[in-house]
Design a protein around this motif. Structure first.
Motif, PDB file in Angstrom:
ATOM      1  N   GLU A   1       4.995   5.130 -14.320  1.00  0.00           N
ATOM      2  CA  GLU A   1       3.780   4.338 -14.498  1.00  0.00           C
ATOM      3  C   GLU A   1       2.510   4.983 -13.948  1.00  0.00           C
ATOM      4  OE1 GLU A   1       4.548   0.406 -13.015  1.00  0.00           O
ATOM      5  OE2 GLU A   1       6.476   0.315 -14.053  1.00  0.00           O
ATOM      6  N   THR A   2       2.633   6.146 -13.321  1.00  0.00           N
ATOM      7  CA  THR A   2       1.449   6.811 -12.772  1.00  0.00           C
ATOM      8  C   THR A   2       1.447   8.270 -13.212  1.00  0.00           C
ATOM      9  OG1 THR A   2       2.487   7.590 -10.721  1.00  0.00           O
ATOM     10  CG2 THR A   2       1.569   5.340 -10.703  1.00  0.00           C
ATOM     11  N   ARG A   3       0.432   8.996 -12.768  1.00  0.00           N
ATOM     12  CA  ARG A   3       0.348  10.432 -13.056  1.00  0.00           C
ATOM     13  C   ARG A   3       1.200  11.247 -12.099  1.00  0.00           C
ATOM     14  NH1 ARG A   3      -5.990  11.296 -13.156  1.00  0.00           N
ATOM     15  NH2 ARG A   3      -5.797   9.812 -11.467  1.00  0.00           N
ATOM     16  N   LEU A   4       1.941  10.584 -11.220  1.00  0.00           N
ATOM     17  CA  LEU A   4       2.791  11.287 -10.265  1.00  0.00           C
ATOM     18  C   LEU A   4       4.123  11.607 -10.937  1.00  0.00           C
ATOM     19  CD1 LEU A   4       2.161   9.031  -7.152  1.00  0.00           C
ATOM     20  CD2 LEU A   4       0.967  11.125  -7.807  1.00  0.00           C
ATOM     21  N   SER A   5       4.555  12.828 -10.802  1.00  0.00           N
ATOM     22  CA  SER A   5       5.835  13.216 -11.395  1.00  0.00           C
ATOM     23  C   SER A   5       6.638  14.032 -10.405  1.00  0.00           C
ATOM     24  CB  SER A   5       5.604  14.004 -12.686  1.00  0.00           C
ATOM     25  OG  SER A   5       4.883  15.178 -12.408  1.00  0.00           O
ATOM     26  N   SER A   6       7.883  14.247 -10.709  1.00  0.00           N
ATOM     27  CA  SER A   6       8.780  15.041  -9.861  1.00  0.00           C
ATOM     28  C   SER A   6       8.778  14.551  -8.420  1.00  0.00           C
ATOM     29  CB  SER A   6       8.404  16.518  -9.912  1.00  0.00           C
ATOM     30  OG  SER A   6       8.571  17.025 -11.199  1.00  0.00           O
ATOM     31  N   LEU A   7       9.109  13.304  -8.226  1.00  0.00           N
ATOM     32  CA  LEU A   7       9.134  12.733  -6.882  1.00  0.00           C
ATOM     33  C   LEU A   7      10.513  12.831  -6.237  1.00  0.00           C
ATOM     34  CD1 LEU A   7       6.958   9.534  -7.436  1.00  0.00           C
ATOM     35  CD2 LEU A   7       6.263  11.748  -6.509  1.00  0.00           C
ATOM     36  N   GLN A   8      11.445  13.521  -6.878  1.00  0.00           N
ATOM     37  CA  GLN A   8      12.812  13.583  -6.356  1.00  0.00           C
ATOM     38  C   GLN A   8      12.900  14.282  -4.996  1.00  0.00           C
ATOM     39  OE1 GLN A   8      15.134  11.701  -7.734  1.00  0.00           O
ATOM     40  NE2 GLN A   8      13.440  11.135  -9.071  1.00  0.00           N
ATOM     41  N   ASN A   9      12.031  15.234  -4.714  1.00  0.00           N
ATOM     42  CA  ASN A   9      12.063  15.947  -3.432  1.00  0.00           C
ATOM     43  C   ASN A   9      11.082  15.376  -2.412  1.00  0.00           C
ATOM     44  OD1 ASN A   9      14.031  17.772  -4.256  1.00  0.00           O
ATOM     45  ND2 ASN A   9      12.512  19.068  -5.237  1.00  0.00           N
TER      46      ASN A   9
ATOM     47  N   LYS B   1       0.858  -1.173   0.000  1.00  0.00           N
ATOM     48  CA  LYS B   1       0.000   0.000   0.000  1.00  0.00           C
ATOM     49  C   LYS B   1       0.895   1.225   0.000  1.00  0.00           C
ATOM     50  CE  LYS B   1      -3.960   2.012   2.373  1.00  0.00           C
ATOM     51  NZ  LYS B   1      -4.924   1.830   3.480  1.00  0.00           N
ATOM     52  N   VAL B   2       0.610   2.158  -0.900  1.00  0.00           N
ATOM     53  CA  VAL B   2       1.361   3.403  -1.004  1.00  0.00           C
ATOM     54  C   VAL B   2       0.426   4.542  -0.612  1.00  0.00           C
ATOM     55  CG1 VAL B   2       2.692   4.903  -2.522  1.00  0.00           C
ATOM     56  CG2 VAL B   2       2.773   2.422  -2.860  1.00  0.00           C
ATOM     57  N   LEU B   3       0.741   5.215   0.493  1.00  0.00           N
ATOM     58  CA  LEU B   3      -0.060   6.330   0.987  1.00  0.00           C
ATOM     59  C   LEU B   3       0.420   7.618   0.336  1.00  0.00           C
ATOM     60  CD1 LEU B   3       0.036   5.399   4.777  1.00  0.00           C
ATOM     61  CD2 LEU B   3      -1.725   4.807   3.107  1.00  0.00           C
ATOM     62  N   LEU B   4      -0.522   8.441  -0.079  1.00  0.00           N
ATOM     63  CA  LEU B   4      -0.203   9.705  -0.747  1.00  0.00           C
ATOM     64  C   LEU B   4      -0.694  10.865   0.105  1.00  0.00           C
ATOM     65  CD1 LEU B   4      -1.470   8.641  -4.274  1.00  0.00           C
ATOM     66  CD2 LEU B   4       0.871   8.525  -3.412  1.00  0.00           C
ATOM     67  N   PHE B   5       0.091  11.933   0.156  1.00  0.00           N
ATOM     68  CA  PHE B   5      -0.266  13.095   0.947  1.00  0.00           C
ATOM     69  C   PHE B   5      -0.180  14.363   0.105  1.00  0.00           C
ATOM     70  CE2 PHE B   5       1.172   9.888   3.918  1.00  0.00           C
ATOM     71  CZ  PHE B   5       0.177   9.917   4.869  1.00  0.00           C
ATOM     72  N   ALA B   6      -0.909  15.377   0.550  1.00  0.00           N
ATOM     73  CA  ALA B   6      -0.894  16.731  -0.030  1.00  0.00           C
ATOM     74  C   ALA B   6      -1.177  16.690  -1.536  1.00  0.00           C
ATOM     75  CB  ALA B   6       0.412  17.433   0.300  1.00  0.00           C
ATOM     76  N   TYR B   7      -0.364  17.391  -2.323  1.00  0.00           N
ATOM     77  CA  TYR B   7      -0.637  17.516  -3.757  1.00  0.00           C
ATOM     78  C   TYR B   7      -0.555  16.174  -4.490  1.00  0.00           C
ATOM     79  CZ  TYR B   7       4.384  17.303  -4.807  1.00  0.00           C
ATOM     80  OH  TYR B   7       5.694  16.913  -4.938  1.00  0.00           O
ATOM     81  N   LEU B   8       0.101  15.184  -3.900  1.00  0.00           N
ATOM     82  CA  LEU B   8       0.164  13.865  -4.544  1.00  0.00           C
ATOM     83  C   LEU B   8      -1.214  13.209  -4.577  1.00  0.00           C
ATOM     84  CD1 LEU B   8       3.496  12.576  -2.997  1.00  0.00           C
ATOM     85  CD2 LEU B   8       3.138  13.529  -5.286  1.00  0.00           C
ATOM     86  N   GLN B   9      -2.028  13.456  -3.532  1.00  0.00           N
ATOM     87  CA  GLN B   9      -3.404  12.953  -3.536  1.00  0.00           C
ATOM     88  C   GLN B   9      -4.197  13.571  -4.678  1.00  0.00           C
ATOM     89  OE1 GLN B   9      -5.213  13.760   0.256  1.00  0.00           O
ATOM     90  NE2 GLN B   9      -4.175  12.065   1.267  1.00  0.00           N
ATOM     91  N   GLU B  10      -4.024  14.855  -4.866  1.00  0.00           N
ATOM     92  CA  GLU B  10      -4.744  15.555  -5.929  1.00  0.00           C
ATOM     93  C   GLU B  10      -4.305  15.042  -7.301  1.00  0.00           C
ATOM     94  OE1 GLU B  10      -4.242  19.749  -5.278  1.00  0.00           O
ATOM     95  OE2 GLU B  10      -4.817  19.548  -3.174  1.00  0.00           O
TER      96      GLU B  10
END
Length: 77
Positions: A38-46, A3-12
């Motif tokens: 593989e997802t709509r999530l980008s710029s996860l480096q920070n 399970k991967v939990l998403l917070f803040a703008y990642l949820q949006e």
């Protein structure tokens, strides 16, 4: 399965507060790259990543049933 939990703008960006994926055996760095590709999530480096409520390094290996949290940087006063 993990399970991967998403917070803040990642949820949006994802349109939900968590997702499920097979991440066992991946390093945190490999997970980060996989999510970006593989997802709509980008710029996860920070984004900080925690495994089972403990902050992880890019070299940590994810195990079956680990809960992963993606915690973006926050700002404000």
């Amino acid at each position: 399965m993990n399970k991967v939990l998403l917070f803040a703008y990642l949820q949006e960006a994802a349109g939900k507060d968590h997702l499920f994926m097979q991440a066992a055996g991946l390093s945190v760095k490999e997970l980060r790259n996989s999510l970006e590709n593989e997802t709509r999530l980008s710029s996860l480096q920070n984004v900080m990543i925690a495994i089972n409520e403990n902050y992880a390094t890019d070299e940590d290996i994810i195990e079956e049933n680990d809960v992963i949290a993606l915690i973006p940087p926050v700002s404000g006063g």
